[in-house]
Design a protein around this motif. Structure first.
Motif: not given
Length: 370
Positions: A74-75, A184, A227
């Motif tokens: 993921r980002k 991530t 995040w």
């Protein structure tokens, strides 16, 4: 009975001791620390290493710990780049280092003697055996003494040895359960989440910085606290953090065997943790070592065979892990965009190929009789 000395009582060293014990060797394990045990956090246990442990009779590592939710890449804002199933990836068992170490050492029998608080200073060998510190003698020596191996340095004093990757790692354990997992990737930073087999959650983070700079939990929260979920909750319920700069060994790797001495684990092939294969490769080393010593009566020949079997595979893992680390730690925004796009396209292509294969294998409908 044939005798062996194992230098270092980490995961690789204790696995080697169990493996040698099972094929008829009397083993002395030398550990520099005052007590036998492991420190650290979670590690990945992949099928090949789990199979070796099963062959050695180690119990308790066959329970898979797979997240019940999504797992992949993921980002930082939570947007998915690619899910692990889209890449056809298998998931390893995740276990705490100390728990795995205890499971392995539980298999020590009377043929294994452990000496803690023992520092290896000199190692010499002749045609009949190996001598440690001028007084402790055995037929064979297995150096499992880690990244900065004393034995490897004695054997290959000109070797470049450890090299800094450019990033440091933070690791922690929390009782908070995370239903999803994976990594991530941001800019020069990564955060990973994995569920351990005991129900706790292991997390790790990496950050580009010069070697030797210290960090703590407050630093981790500052970097990653905004995040996507569940990262803030995991950090908020973590009590302590371990920080270690990331190193691997320079290529080409030195031979894993020299006469009656063999290198194993990080002493032979320390790699960055980007593939999660370091401890597993050490376990596989131990299994291969025992197989060659069992099938080949002459220990020097057996160690030569061990080197021929293990060094090429380990070299490829060191290379691949280093390459993945460089991708994950990119800082240039354009390069990051290209990287993420290629990962997404790769997942799409694999998913499409799987769907096509499934449709081709589906049984054709039987025509109805009129």
């Amino acid at each position: 009975m044939r005798t062996a000395i194992v230098v270092g009582a980490g995961i690789g060293g204790v696995t080697a001791a169990v493996a040698l014990q099972r094929c008829g060797w009397e083993v002395t394990v030398l550990e520099r620390a005052a007590e036998l045990g492991e420190v650290g956090a979670g590690i990945s246990l992949w099928p090949a290493a789990a199979a070796v442990l099963s062959e050695l009779g180690v119990k308790g590592v066959d329970q898979a710990a797979v997240p019940s939710g999504p797992f992949g890449l993921r980002k930082p804002n939570g947007r998915w780049v690619v899910a692990a199933p889209d890449l056809g990836l298998d998931l390893p068992v995740m276990i705490h280092r100390a728990q795995l170490h205890d499971l392995i050492t539980a298999e020590f029998g009377p043929a294994v003697t452990v000496r803690t608080g023992y520092t290896v200073e000199t190692v010499t060998q002749d045609d009949t055996g190996v001598l440690v510190n001028g007084s402790l003698r055995a037929d064979l020596l297995i150096a499992a003494d880690g990244l900065r191996s004393v034995v490897r340095t004695a054997l290959y004093p000109q070797y470049a040895g450890p090299q800094y990757s450019g990033s440091t790692a933070y690791r922690g354990i929390t009782e908070t359960k995370a239903n999803d997992g994976g990594e991530t990737w941001g800019s020069a930073e990564r955060f990973g989440i994995a569920q351990l087999i005991d129900g706790r959650t292991y997390w790790y983070a990496t950050h580009n910085q010069p070697a030797g700079q210290s960090g703590d939990l407050a630093e981790v929260i500052r970097k990653y606290g905004n995040w996507h979920d569940p990262i803030p909750a995991l950090l908020a319920t973590t009590q302590t953090v371990l920080q270690n700069d990331i190193y691997d060994l320079a290529l080409p790797l030195v031979p894993f065997a020299a006469g009656r001495i063999a290198l194993l684990g990080d002493a032979a092939h320390a790699m960055t943790p980007n593939l999660g294969r370091g401890a597993c490769t050490a376990i596989e080393d131990a299994g291969a070592l025992a197989r060659h010593l069992t099938s080949t009566p002459d220990p020097v020949t057996a160690l030569t065979q061990y080197d021929a079997a293990r060094r090429p595979a380990a070299t490829q893992l060191v290379k691949r892990s280093r390459q993945i680390g460089r991708l994950g730690q990119l800082e240039n925004p354009l390069a990051i965009g290209v990287r993420d796009a290629l990962m997404w396209l790769g997942g799409t292509a694999v998913r499409g190929a799987a769907a096509l294969t499934k449709s081709r294998r589906a049984p054709k409908p039987t025509p109805s009789n009129r």
